[in-house]
Design a protein around this motif. Structure first.
Motif, PDB file in Angstrom:
ATOM      1  N   GLY A 145      -4.837  -1.671  -1.516  1.00 55.67           N
ATOM      2  CA  GLY A 145      -3.823  -0.252  -1.520  1.00 55.67           C
ATOM      3  C   GLY A 145      -2.969  -0.172  -2.926  1.00 55.67           C
ATOM      4  N   ASP A 146      -2.555   0.911  -3.111  1.00 56.12           N
ATOM      5  CA  ASP A 146      -1.632   0.974  -4.464  1.00 56.12           C
ATOM      6  C   ASP A 146      -0.203   1.458  -4.140  1.00 56.12           C
ATOM      7  OD1 ASP A 146      -1.152   4.371  -4.986  1.00 56.12           O
ATOM      8  OD2 ASP A 146      -3.431   3.900  -3.697  1.00 56.12           O
ATOM      9  N   SER A 147       0.493   0.829  -4.646  1.00 53.94           N
ATOM     10  CA  SER A 147       2.161   1.196  -4.534  1.00 53.94           C
ATOM     11  C   SER A 147       2.753   0.915  -3.154  1.00 53.94           C
ATOM     12  CB  SER A 147       2.406   2.639  -5.101  1.00 53.94           C
ATOM     13  OG  SER A 147       3.639   2.925  -4.868  1.00 53.94           O
ATOM     14  N   GLY A 151       1.827  -2.552  -0.609  1.00 53.15           N
ATOM     15  CA  GLY A 151       2.934  -3.343   0.238  1.00 53.15           C
ATOM     16  C   GLY A 151       2.380  -2.986   1.681  1.00 53.15           C
ATOM     17  N   LEU A 152       1.779  -1.967   2.050  1.00 55.13           N
ATOM     18  CA  LEU A 152       1.509  -1.763   3.427  1.00 55.13           C
ATOM     19  C   LEU A 152       0.205  -2.832   3.581  1.00 55.13           C
ATOM     20  CD1 LEU A 152       1.644  -0.224   5.943  1.00 55.13           C
ATOM     21  CD2 LEU A 152       0.413   1.540   5.087  1.00 55.13           C
ATOM     22  N   ALA A 153      -0.675  -2.840   2.610  1.00 52.13           N
ATOM     23  CA  ALA A 153      -1.692  -3.969   2.859  1.00 52.13           C
ATOM     24  C   ALA A 153      -1.228  -5.189   2.991  1.00 52.13           C
ATOM     25  CB  ALA A 153      -2.620  -3.879   1.626  1.00 52.13           C
ATOM     26  N   ALA A 171      -7.005  -9.538   0.140  1.00 51.76           N
ATOM     27  CA  ALA A 171      -6.367  -8.222  -0.127  1.00 51.76           C
ATOM     28  C   ALA A 171      -6.040  -7.945  -1.431  1.00 51.76           C
ATOM     29  CB  ALA A 171      -5.016  -8.312   0.801  1.00 51.76           C
ATOM     30  N   ILE A 172      -5.947  -6.418  -1.686  1.00 50.43           N
ATOM     31  CA  ILE A 172      -5.717  -6.180  -3.304  1.00 50.43           C
ATOM     32  C   ILE A 172      -4.687  -5.538  -3.359  1.00 50.43           C
ATOM     33  CG2 ILE A 172      -6.789  -4.995  -5.276  1.00 50.43           C
ATOM     34  CD1 ILE A 172      -9.358  -5.639  -4.008  1.00 50.43           C
ATOM     35  N   GLY A 173      -3.394  -5.637  -4.097  1.00 51.27           N
ATOM     36  CA  GLY A 173      -2.189  -4.915  -4.141  1.00 51.27           C
ATOM     37  C   GLY A 173      -2.378  -4.448  -5.637  1.00 51.27           C
ATOM     38  N   LEU A 174      -2.311  -2.667  -5.859  1.00 50.00           N
ATOM     39  CA  LEU A 174      -2.258  -2.464  -7.378  1.00 50.00           C
ATOM     40  C   LEU A 174      -0.804  -1.770  -7.556  1.00 50.00           C
ATOM     41  CD1 LEU A 174      -5.760  -0.298  -7.110  1.00 50.00           C
ATOM     42  CD2 LEU A 174      -5.057  -2.744  -7.748  1.00 50.00           C
ATOM     43  N   SER A 175      -0.059  -2.935  -8.325  1.00 54.66           N
ATOM     44  CA  SER A 175       1.413  -2.497  -8.221  1.00 54.66           C
ATOM     45  C   SER A 175       1.972  -2.306  -6.916  1.00 54.66           C
ATOM     46  CB  SER A 175       1.573  -1.159  -9.083  1.00 54.66           C
ATOM     47  OG  SER A 175       0.949  -1.200 -10.320  1.00 54.66           O
ATOM     48  N   LEU A 236      -3.290  -9.204  -7.246  1.00 55.50           N
ATOM     49  CA  LEU A 236      -2.161  -8.434  -7.396  1.00 55.50           C
ATOM     50  C   LEU A 236      -2.318  -7.895  -8.979  1.00 55.50           C
ATOM     51  CD1 LEU A 236       0.688 -10.747  -5.838  1.00 55.50           C
ATOM     52  CD2 LEU A 236      -0.482  -8.589  -4.889  1.00 55.50           C
ATOM     53  N   GLN A 237      -2.086  -6.499  -9.322  1.00 50.67           N
ATOM     54  CA  GLN A 237      -2.072  -6.028 -10.623  1.00 50.67           C
ATOM     55  C   GLN A 237      -0.765  -5.407 -10.774  1.00 50.67           C
ATOM     56  OE1 GLN A 237      -5.295  -3.415 -11.031  1.00 50.67           O
ATOM     57  NE2 GLN A 237      -6.737  -5.380 -11.766  1.00 50.67           N
TER      58      GLN A 237
END
Length: 326
Positions: A145-147, A151-153, A171-175, A236-237
């Motif tokens: 997820g992004d933004s 955070g929800l992911a 899990a992948i967090g984009l910002s 995390l990016q």
């Protein structure tokens, strides 16, 4: 140094946010604007779309050509828990899925303020459990997820772990938005930048809409406040110029201290949501390639673990031979 394309995008967005700040548009107005903007976005070539409903919730399969059917990217879009939809993120998710070589399931989770916490988390958990009922194994699912979606992911991982449910492969967090508190120190850090300051003050209000009567520091609202042990590998990016940068770095450090495998990738001078402008900004395409490399690494590690496990198993006993009758 950001690319000329990024600098041009930033100048455009800075010019556009001035009138928006003075007019203070309603949430419905912002939502309408994003939906209109999504009309000019198109799926990448070779990516196919299939609508589906999960117990009444709208969702979409986004399938690149020749993507394996046994693995899936569960994607949770961003938008401060109040904005965004399948329409606003469809093109981006399609490109991410294409580069990763994965089919993606995107969901239209419920938004605040009409549906505050834990509505979005419940919908994310519903989608994950639905994938399991469809025959997908947890180790074949990556959540991204992004933004706010990022955070929800992360909140989904924590909720699944606390409930002793099987966790996805990664899990992948984009910002990712990891702390809804958004400290005053962060506001001061970005106060010199009009675009960032407007963003910070805006999302602080959106966080309140989502939290409603629940404290902003609740660990399923602000994952940086949670116990992070036993989580799967994370990517995390974040850009060092983003409002959320400090909180992402804090989350990454805390996760590493808890023994979580964390891949932290930082970019220089980029605006929040730069990933969504992948058609224009080369840094976005680079970021997506790094996401693809991470997902390929997850599957490669699984294959290597299976190979090692297979080589250490004792050989099967030979099947008894039947004595032929004379």
């Amino acid at each position: 140094m950001p690319s000329p394309q990024h600098l041009l995008l930033k100048q455009f967005l800075t010019a556009a946010t001035g009138p928006l700040a003075r007019r203070r548009p309603s949430l419905n107005g912002l939502r309408l604007g994003l939906e209109v903007g999504s009309l000019f976005q198109f799926l990448p070539w070779g990516v196919h779309l299939e609508s589906v409903r999960i117990e009444g919730m709208a969702a979409e399969w986004i399938r690149p050509q020749n993507a394996p059917v046994g693995r899936v990217l569960l994607y949770l879009h961003g938008g401060g828990y109040v904005l965004g939809s399948l329409n606003t993120h469809r093109s981006f998710i399609g490109e991410l899925a294409r580069r990763c070589g994965l089919q993606a399931l995107a969901i239209d989770y419920r938004k605040a303020p009409d549906f505050p916490f834990p509505a979005a988390l419940d919908d994310a958990r519903l989608a994950y459990r639905w994938l399991l009922t469809q025959g997908y194994q947890p180790h074949d699912i990556i959540v991204a997820g992004d933004s706010a979606g990022g955070g929800l992911a992360l909140a989904l991982l924590i909720a699944l772990r606390d409930n002793r449910e099987p966790l996805p492969a990664a899990a992948i967090g984009l910002s990712p938005w990891t702390d809804l508190v958004l400290s005053t120190a962060t506001i001061r850090r970005v106060a010199h930048e009009e675009l960032q300051l407007l963003e910070a003050l805006t999302i602080r209000g959106w966080g309140g809409h989502y939290a409603n009567a629940v404290p902003l520091a609740h660990p399923l609202l602000s994952p940086v406040q949670a116990d992070l042990h036993e989580l799967p590998p994370l990517l995390l990016q974040v850009s060092d110029a983003e409002v959320l940068c400090d909180d992402v770095l804090s989350f990454a450090g805390k996760a590493q201290l808890a023994g979580v495998p964390v891949t932290l990738q930082t970019f220089e001078g980029l605006i929040h949501w730069w990933h969504l402008f992948w058609r224009l900004v080369p840094e976005a395409r680079l970021a997506l390639d790094k996401v693809a490399a991470f997902t390929h690494g997850i599957w490669a590690a699984q294959a290597e673990a299976a190979r090692i496990l297979g080589s250490t198993r004792p050989p099967k006993a030979a099947a008894p031979r039947l004595r032929a009758r004379l």
